[in-house]
Design a protein around this motif. Structure first.
Motif, mmCIF file in Angstrom:
data_model
loop_
_atom_site.group_PDB
_atom_site.id
_atom_site.type_symbol
_atom_site.label_atom_id
_atom_site.label_comp_id
_atom_site.label_asym_id
_atom_site.label_seq_id
_atom_site.Cartn_x
_atom_site.Cartn_y
_atom_site.Cartn_z
ATOM 1 N N THR A 218 0.825 -1.214 0.000
ATOM 2 C CA THR A 218 0.000 0.000 0.000
ATOM 3 C C THR A 218 0.851 1.254 0.000
ATOM 4 O OG1 THR A 218 -1.889 -1.010 1.138
ATOM 5 C CG2 THR A 218 -1.651 1.364 1.373
ATOM 6 N N ASP A 219 0.588 2.137 -0.940
ATOM 7 C CA ASP A 219 1.089 3.514 -0.876
ATOM 8 C C ASP A 219 0.012 4.370 -1.532
ATOM 9 O OD1 ASP A 219 2.308 5.917 -0.793
ATOM 10 O OD2 ASP A 219 4.229 5.240 -1.637
ATOM 11 N N LEU A 220 -0.846 4.913 -0.708
ATOM 12 C CA LEU A 220 -2.050 5.565 -1.212
ATOM 13 C C LEU A 220 -2.198 6.954 -0.593
ATOM 14 C CD1 LEU A 220 -4.683 4.862 -2.940
ATOM 15 C CD2 LEU A 220 -5.794 4.616 -0.707
ATOM 16 N N THR A 221 -2.487 7.922 -1.462
ATOM 17 C CA THR A 221 -2.793 9.264 -0.991
ATOM 18 C C THR A 221 -4.282 9.513 -1.176
ATOM 19 O OG1 THR A 221 -0.593 10.025 -1.563
ATOM 20 C CG2 THR A 221 -2.262 11.713 -1.258
ATOM 21 N N VAL A 222 -4.934 9.849 -0.080
ATOM 22 C CA VAL A 222 -6.375 10.091 -0.094
ATOM 23 C C VAL A 222 -6.618 11.565 0.173
ATOM 24 C CG1 VAL A 222 -8.587 9.512 0.987
ATOM 25 C CG2 VAL A 222 -6.833 7.743 0.739
ATOM 26 N N GLY A 223 -6.992 12.307 -0.856
ATOM 27 C CA GLY A 223 -7.300 13.728 -0.695
ATOM 28 C C GLY A 223 -8.564 13.909 0.122
ATOM 29 N N LEU A 224 -8.603 14.971 0.928
ATOM 30 C CA LEU A 224 -9.805 15.253 1.718
ATOM 31 C C LEU A 224 -10.427 16.556 1.218
ATOM 32 C CD1 LEU A 224 -8.442 14.444 5.312
ATOM 33 C CD2 LEU A 224 -9.668 12.921 3.738
ATOM 34 N N PRO A 225 -11.752 16.616 1.149
ATOM 35 C CA PRO A 225 -12.425 17.833 0.676
ATOM 36 C C PRO A 225 -12.191 18.998 1.638
ATOM 37 C CG PRO A 225 -13.971 15.986 0.872
ATOM 38 C CD PRO A 225 -12.704 15.570 1.537
ATOM 39 N N VAL A 262 -7.739 10.785 -5.188
ATOM 40 C CA VAL A 262 -7.189 9.567 -4.577
ATOM 41 C C VAL A 262 -6.235 8.956 -5.595
ATOM 42 C CG1 VAL A 262 -7.697 7.325 -3.545
ATOM 43 C CG2 VAL A 262 -9.329 9.219 -3.290
ATOM 44 N N ASP A 263 -4.983 8.729 -5.190
ATOM 45 C CA ASP A 263 -3.977 8.206 -6.118
ATOM 46 C C ASP A 263 -3.070 7.203 -5.426
ATOM 47 O OD1 ASP A 263 -4.063 9.903 -8.785
ATOM 48 O OD2 ASP A 263 -4.430 11.301 -7.123
ATOM 49 N N GLY A 264 -2.728 6.140 -6.173
ATOM 50 C CA GLY A 264 -1.785 5.161 -5.653
ATOM 51 C C GLY A 264 -2.397 3.773 -5.580
ATOM 52 N N VAL A 265 -1.738 2.921 -4.807
ATOM 53 C CA VAL A 265 -2.152 1.521 -4.715
ATOM 54 C C VAL A 265 -2.527 1.195 -3.274
ATOM 55 C CG1 VAL A 265 -1.477 -0.859 -5.226
ATOM 56 C CG2 VAL A 265 -0.352 1.020 -6.398
ATOM 57 N N VAL A 266 -3.564 0.404 -3.120
ATOM 58 C CA VAL A 266 -3.929 -0.046 -1.779
ATOM 59 C C VAL A 266 -4.247 -1.528 -1.807
ATOM 60 C CG1 VAL A 266 -6.387 0.600 -2.006
ATOM 61 C CG2 VAL A 266 -5.336 0.438 0.253
ATOM 62 N N ARG A 267 -3.734 -2.221 -0.794
ATOM 63 C CA ARG A 267 -3.944 -3.664 -0.698
ATOM 64 C C ARG A 267 -4.776 -3.970 0.532
ATOM 65 N NH1 ARG A 267 -2.275 -8.129 -3.086
ATOM 66 N NH2 ARG A 267 -2.349 -9.973 -1.780
ATOM 67 N N SER A 268 -5.758 -4.841 0.361
ATOM 68 C CA SER A 268 -6.618 -5.217 1.479
ATOM 69 C C SER A 268 -5.810 -6.034 2.486
ATOM 70 C CB SER A 268 -7.792 -6.060 0.985
ATOM 71 O OG SER A 268 -7.314 -7.310 0.502
ATOM 72 N N THR A 269 -6.165 -5.903 3.764
ATOM 73 C CA THR A 269 -5.492 -6.696 4.793
ATOM 74 C C THR A 269 -6.416 -7.747 5.405
ATOM 75 O OG1 THR A 269 -5.990 -4.908 6.343
ATOM 76 C CG2 THR A 269 -3.756 -4.980 5.423
#
Ligand code: ZN
Ligand code: ZN
Length: 412
Positions: A218-225, A262-269
């Motif tokens: 996982t390396d994910l950037t989640v923008g917030l409004p 939202v950009d990048g990759v995320v892996r479920s755990t």
């Protein structure tokens, strides 16, 4: 000496009525419950009247009835909608009744059924119930979801246990996770809710422009409004300010991600139990807020169906922070039930966001809401991304970075 099962069950029902749904004297209550949980549902009814309910109605739900339709109904009949339960919910939404949902289902109930048909029936029902779910997400109602074991579900959680033993063990777990085994569960919940409120207020005040999640895969950037609001623990209804805790248990603070940032990759755990299938080892790649790539070790097709429900289903509608030390994570058990599993770790949801997570969101037109970063969809499905190896940073709009979580725990 610890309480008897009956005493714990009474406390749990009381907690659901008084702390969970926050039932007001003179209010009507709807209880939606699986038939197998009848003894617990009846206890909720009793506790609700004792707390001043004016009228309590139970809407019974049943896995077996649901399955029988897929197995035996004519193939051309799936444009018909089972509306009696849905209509009751729509009416209770219009009246502003309180709603308790006892959530329990066999996670593999529909595993042998046509996934397209399963997805279609879910989508049709969600579309029909849209006026009700709009009231839910804009907090027009006080509502609460709790769980109670049913044998088919318990068998998934404890596959080696005899049927009755499995149900007992699951009850035991639920009591522990919901702090029912503590000397004073109501006191424990008061403290817990106050702790969540402190986190929420801190994050509201910081107004990070984005969160960055890093962990294995996982390396994910989640923008917030802009003007996003964090929720968690206790909420208040929009009109009468009735306090309620929408999920028992709850360990999360959450807000709305920006639909386009939202950009990048995320892996479920953890595996995701959805539409009767268990989806395992999955990964999403995001670009400009949208899922552009999906992979899964098991049941990738079901996951793709979910993402394809509508445009919003391929975007995020929730970002939630949960410490790895939460009682559920520590139990080390996979519950195959989102209500419990989502409280095990940091998570995201694809699909609609909660309008109350953006200041003024409840009053915005659909266009304004989308422009503000809000996401609309027929679905909202949580999936777990947190672990003891997860780091989370908050990025300020001035370019600063603040460590929020390290190795799955809050930094402070
Ligand atoms: Zn959540
Ligand atoms: Zn959610």
């Amino acid at each position: 000496m610890s309480d008897s099962f009956e005493t714990k069950l009474e406390k749990y029902a009381d907690l659901a009525v008084r702390v969970g749904v926050g039932l007001q004297s003179g209010q009507r209550l709807i209880v939606r419950a699986p038939v197998e949980t009848a003894p617990f549902a009846r206890l909720l009814v009793k506790k609700a009247y004792q707390a001043g309910a004016r009228l309590v109605e139970v809407l019974w739900v049943d896995d077996a009835t649901n399955l029988a339709r897929f197995q035996h109904a004519p193939a051309d009949s799936f444009d018909e909608l089972p509306t009696s339960l849905a209509d009751a919910l729509l009416r209770c939404g219009e009246r502003g009744d309180a709603v308790i949902t006892v959530y329990a289902t066999d996670p593999s109930l529909l595993k042998d059924q046509d996934p397209e048909l399963v997805a279609k029936t879910q989508k049709d029902l969600q579309a029909y119930l849209l006026p009700f779910s709009k009231r839910i997400v804009s907090k027009k109602l006080n509502w609460c979801v709790v769980s109670a074991p049913i044998p088919s579900w318990a068998a998934h959680v404890f596959p080696d246990a005899a049927p009755e033993e499995g149900t007992d063990r699951l009850w035991d777990r639920i009591f522990r996770i919901c702090r029912i085994d503590q000397a004073d569960p109501f006191r424990a919940w008061k403290d817990h809710i106050a702790g969540l409120a402190r986190r929420r207020e801190y994050l509201d005040q910081r107004q990070f422009s984005a969160l960055r999640f890093r962990g294995p895969g996982t390396d994910l950037t989640v923008g917030l409004p802009e003007r996003h609001l964090w929720l968690g623990g206790e909420s208040k209804t929009a009109g009468k300010k009735i306090p309620f805790v929408a999920n028992l248990p709850t360990e999360e603070v959450f807000t709305a991600p920006h639909r386009d940032r939202v950009d990048g990759v995320v892996r479920s755990t953890k595996p995701l139990s959805y539409a009767g299938a268990v989806i395992e080892g999955f990964e999403f790649r995001f670009e400009n807020g949208r899922v552009v790539h999906v992979e899964a070790e098991r049941n990738a097709a079901v996951l793709r169906q979910l993402i394809d429900t509508d445009d919003g289903a391929a975007r995020l509608g929730e970002v939630a922070l949960v410490p790895h030390s939460s009682p559920i994570s520590q139990s080390g058990i996979l519950f195959y039930n989102t209500l419990l599993d989502e409280n095990a770790s940091c998570h995201l949801a694809v699909g609609k966001s909660y309008r109350v997570c953006i200041a003024g969101g409840g009053e915005m037109s659909d266009q304004d809401y989308a422009r503000a970063g809000g996401n609309e969809s027929l679905v909202h499905v949580d999936f777990m991304i947190g672990s003891g190896e997860m780091d989370v940073d908050g990025a300020g709009s001035d370019g600063s970075t603040q460590a929020l979580m390290r190795s799955g725990e809050w930094v402070d």
